[in-house]
Design a protein around this motif. Structure first.
Motif, PDB file in Angstrom:
ATOM      1  N   LEU A   1       0.872  -1.109  -0.418  1.00 16.40           N
ATOM      2  CA  LEU A   1      -0.016  -0.414   0.127  1.00 16.40           C
ATOM      3  C   LEU A   1       0.977   1.112   0.410  1.00 16.40           C
ATOM      4  CD1 LEU A   1      -3.159  -0.762   2.258  1.00 16.40           C
ATOM      5  CD2 LEU A   1      -2.624  -0.588   0.394  1.00 16.40           C
ATOM      6  N   ARG A   2       2.404   0.841   0.757  1.00 16.31           N
ATOM      7  CA  ARG A   2       3.139   2.243   0.756  1.00 16.31           C
ATOM      8  C   ARG A   2       3.491   2.903  -0.318  1.00 16.31           C
ATOM      9  NH1 ARG A   2       7.769   2.603   4.850  1.00 16.31           N
ATOM     10  NH2 ARG A   2       9.229   1.283   3.470  1.00 16.31           N
ATOM     11  N   MET A   3       3.952   1.826  -1.438  1.00 16.41           N
ATOM     12  CA  MET A   3       3.979   2.151  -2.539  1.00 16.41           C
ATOM     13  C   MET A   3       3.775   2.425  -4.025  1.00 16.41           C
ATOM     14  SD  MET A   3       6.172  -1.310  -4.427  1.00 16.41           S
ATOM     15  CE  MET A   3       5.180  -2.209  -5.190  1.00 16.41           C
ATOM     16  N   ARG A   4       2.536   1.852  -3.178  1.00 15.44           N
ATOM     17  CA  ARG A   4       1.184   2.349  -4.224  1.00 15.44           C
ATOM     18  C   ARG A   4       1.912   4.145  -4.091  1.00 15.44           C
ATOM     19  NH1 ARG A   4      -0.867  -2.786  -3.813  1.00 15.44           N
ATOM     20  NH2 ARG A   4      -2.694  -1.677  -2.731  1.00 15.44           N
ATOM     21  N   ALA A   5       1.249   4.411  -2.763  1.00 13.02           N
ATOM     22  CA  ALA A   5       0.808   5.778  -2.744  1.00 13.02           C
ATOM     23  C   ALA A   5       2.483   6.574  -2.666  1.00 13.02           C
ATOM     24  CB  ALA A   5       0.793   5.336  -0.784  1.00 13.02           C
ATOM     25  N   TYR A   6       3.357   6.046  -3.300  1.00 13.26           N
ATOM     26  CA  TYR A   6       4.685   6.670  -2.941  1.00 13.26           C
ATOM     27  C   TYR A   6       4.766   6.903  -4.117  1.00 13.26           C
ATOM     28  CZ  TYR A   6       6.368   6.874   1.907  1.00 13.26           C
ATOM     29  OH  TYR A   6       6.298   6.942   3.285  1.00 13.26           O
ATOM     30  N   ALA A   7       3.943   6.220  -5.437  1.00 17.87           N
ATOM     31  CA  ALA A   7       4.029   5.693  -6.660  1.00 17.87           C
ATOM     32  C   ALA A   7       3.823   7.013  -7.468  1.00 17.87           C
ATOM     33  CB  ALA A   7       4.080   4.842  -7.374  1.00 17.87           C
ATOM     34  N   GLU A   8       2.593   8.286  -6.459  1.00 16.36           N
ATOM     35  CA  GLU A   8       2.605   8.959  -6.841  1.00 16.36           C
ATOM     36  C   GLU A   8       2.759   9.819  -6.468  1.00 16.36           C
ATOM     37  OE1 GLU A   8      -1.722   8.571  -4.969  1.00 16.36           O
ATOM     38  OE2 GLU A   8      -2.405   7.285  -6.197  1.00 16.36           O
ATOM     39  N   MET A   9       4.142   9.688  -5.696  1.00 19.41           N
ATOM     40  CA  MET A   9       4.400  11.227  -5.283  1.00 19.41           C
ATOM     41  C   MET A   9       6.205  10.851  -5.051  1.00 19.41           C
ATOM     42  SD  MET A   9       4.114  13.192  -1.132  1.00 19.41           S
ATOM     43  CE  MET A   9       4.518  12.127  -0.630  1.00 19.41           C
ATOM     44  N   PRO A  10       6.929  10.511  -6.241  1.00 16.77           N
ATOM     45  CA  PRO A  10       8.643  10.614  -6.695  1.00 16.77           C
ATOM     46  C   PRO A  10       9.015  11.413  -5.504  1.00 16.77           C
ATOM     47  CG  PRO A  10       7.539  11.035  -8.741  1.00 16.77           C
ATOM     48  CD  PRO A  10       6.214  11.938  -7.846  1.00 16.77           C
ATOM     49  N   ALA A  11      10.320  10.695  -5.547  1.00 10.55           N
ATOM     50  CA  ALA A  11      10.871  11.382  -3.842  1.00 10.55           C
ATOM     51  C   ALA A  11      11.777  12.497  -4.321  1.00 10.55           C
ATOM     52  CB  ALA A  11      12.069  10.153  -3.717  1.00 10.55           C
ATOM     53  N   GLN A  12      11.715  13.703  -3.753  1.00  7.78           N
ATOM     54  CA  GLN A  12      12.577  14.705  -3.750  1.00  7.78           C
ATOM     55  C   GLN A  12      13.290  14.661  -3.095  1.00  7.78           C
ATOM     56  OE1 GLN A  12      11.843  16.830  -6.759  1.00  7.78           O
ATOM     57  NE2 GLN A  12       9.890  15.849  -7.390  1.00  7.78           N
ATOM     58  N   TRP A  13      14.630  16.148  -2.697  1.00 10.77           N
ATOM     59  CA  TRP A  13      15.543  16.505  -2.085  1.00 10.77           C
ATOM     60  C   TRP A  13      14.680  16.820  -0.681  1.00 10.77           C
ATOM     61  CZ3 TRP A  13      20.146  14.401  -0.673  1.00 10.77           C
ATOM     62  CH2 TRP A  13      20.560  14.298  -1.086  1.00 10.77           C
ATOM     63  N   ALA A  14      13.398  17.363  -1.117  1.00  6.47           N
ATOM     64  CA  ALA A  14      12.718  18.230  -0.003  1.00  6.47           C
ATOM     65  C   ALA A  14      11.855  17.053   0.857  1.00  6.47           C
ATOM     66  CB  ALA A  14      11.681  18.848  -0.689  1.00  6.47           C
ATOM     67  N   HIS A  15      11.983  15.622   0.399  1.00  3.46           N
ATOM     68  CA  HIS A  15      11.494  14.668   1.707  1.00  3.46           C
ATOM     69  C   HIS A  15      13.225  14.375   2.321  1.00  3.46           C
ATOM     70  CE1 HIS A  15       8.485  13.962  -2.387  1.00  3.46           C
ATOM     71  NE2 HIS A  15       8.190  14.994  -1.245  1.00  3.46           N
ATOM     72  N   VAL A  16      13.928  14.849   2.278  1.00  3.69           N
ATOM     73  CA  VAL A  16      14.625  13.911   3.223  1.00  3.69           C
ATOM     74  C   VAL A  16      14.808  15.251   4.166  1.00  3.69           C
ATOM     75  CG1 VAL A  16      16.885  13.438   3.504  1.00  3.69           C
ATOM     76  CG2 VAL A  16      15.992  13.256   1.053  1.00  3.69           C
TER      77      VAL A  16
END
Length: 376
Positions: A43-58
């Motif tokens: 479920l988490r993978m599907r949710a994260y697929a809608e929001m690619p990782a950004q530097w702002a997420h670190v």
């Protein structure tokens, strides 16, 4: 059923083992918690697929945002900041992973628990580790993730990948610009660069990118010491054979000036084909790939051995380490600079480590445990 009830049934209930300690049910408990976690992971993978990782997420956060963990056999030490060469594996922990780690290893952990409790704790933390690894892979280009994961789970680890973990997302692109054919290296260099995130402290001894492999603010005597010691880092045990004779946490005490001294930790980084199983570590160990991390300070609560020498002797000490090809050569080196239990001033030297800690890290200082001190 209402829509809310349908959603509740479809959502896996994350829970952690350890409350029930029936030894005969250990494997059944493990499968139950594994399946719940894997449902959540999907479920988490599907949710994260809608929001690619950004530097702002670190999270740049506070001084605890970047941590380096050193494992020394059956103990470990954690240091703030990023220490040592760029490692083979990295974890990126989100809040749910941090929360489960805290409750699993601190709140719910029973030091005196039986084998079932200890086994459930170890097995479940294996899932937490895998979750943090999968998080990190989201930062890398999609086409590089599977190869990186396979590198972490070689040989028997491939079996664990297929039986216990969920598939990773190899399609959603990353929002980070990581150029070249070594994305992990590119990510680390951006993280450690001059415009990188907070708490990425410089480590010129292990991550030397110029001809000056020392801390600029140190006295000239220590700069020369660190320049010499930097030759020991990032070299495989296949080429630096003395690593095979060193224990996991060696202290190097260097005297300089008028009654001054600095202490360095020589930590042996043990290489494994994978770390996915509780038992059989000796079969996954790859000693020829071991390396050394050299860093100022006492980075272990369980020193395994100590060398003590003058600053001007360090270049000769390094040359001697590089020249060790057999046990006899290592024995001569220990006889010259080593502090064995039989040394007439052993306790003065060992207690000096505690004095050093109180001087340099008064808040964190404590009594070191000598139960694992070896008589090399």
């Amino acid at each position: 059923l209402t829509d809310a009830q349908h959603r509740a049934e479809a959502t896996p209930l994350l829970s952690m083992p350890g409350q029930i300690d029936d030894l005969g049910e250990l494997l059944r408990f493990w499968r139950t918690y594994r399946d719940k976690r894997n449902q959540y992971e999907e479920l988490r993978m599907r949710a994260y697929a809608e929001m690619p990782a950004q530097w702002a997420h670190v999270w740049s956060g506070n001084e605890d945002a970047r941590l380096t963990v050193f494992r020394q056999h059956d103990s470990a030490s954690v240091r703030r900041g990023l220490i040592g060469e760029i490692p083979q594996t990295m974890w990126w922990m989100d809040f749910p992973l941090l929360e489960r780690t805290y409750y699993q290893l601190v709140v719910n952990f029973d030091v005196f628990g039986n084998v079932s409790h200890q086994g459930q704790t170890r097995l479940y933390f294996d899932l937490i580790r895998n979750g943090a690894e999968i998080n990190f892979l989201r930062l890398l280009p999609a086409d590089a993730r599977q190869a990186m994961l396979d590198d972490w789970y070689e040989k028997s680890g491939q079996l664990k990948l297929r039986l216990s973990y969920t598939d990773i997302d190899t399609e959603t692109p990353t929002g980070l610009q990581l150029h070249g054919d070594k994305p992990r290296q590119a990510f680390a260099e951006q993280l450690l660069g001059p415009h990188g995130l907070a708490n990425a402290i410089p480590d010129p001894i292990n991550r030397c990118r110029t001809s000056r492999c020392y801390r600029e603010e140190q006295p000239v005597a220590l700069q020369r010491v660190e320049q010499a010691l930097s030759r020991l880092t990032n070299r495989l045990a296949a080429g630096l054979q003395v690593i095979g004779h060193l224990p996991e946490a060696t202290m190097l005490r260097v005297e300089y000036g008028e009654n001054r001294r600095e202490v360095y930790s020589l930590l042996r980084n043990r290489a494994h084909s994978n770390v996915a199983f509780m038992f059989g570590e000796e079969h996954r160990y790859q000693p020829r790939l071991d390396t050394l991390t050299v860093y100022p300070g006492v980075l272990s609560s369980y020193p395994n051995f100590m060398f003590s020498l003058r600053a001007e002797e360090v270049p000769a000490f390094v040359v001697a380490l590089e020249g060790v090809k057999d046990r006899e050569a290592f024995e001569r080196l220990v006889e010259r600079w080593g502090i064995r239990r039989s040394h007439p001033q052993f306790w003065w030297y060992f207690n000096d480590l505690t004095r050093y800690l109180r001087e340099t890290e008064p808040v964190e200082a404590g009594v070191l445990d000598m139960n694992r001190y070896q008589n090399l």
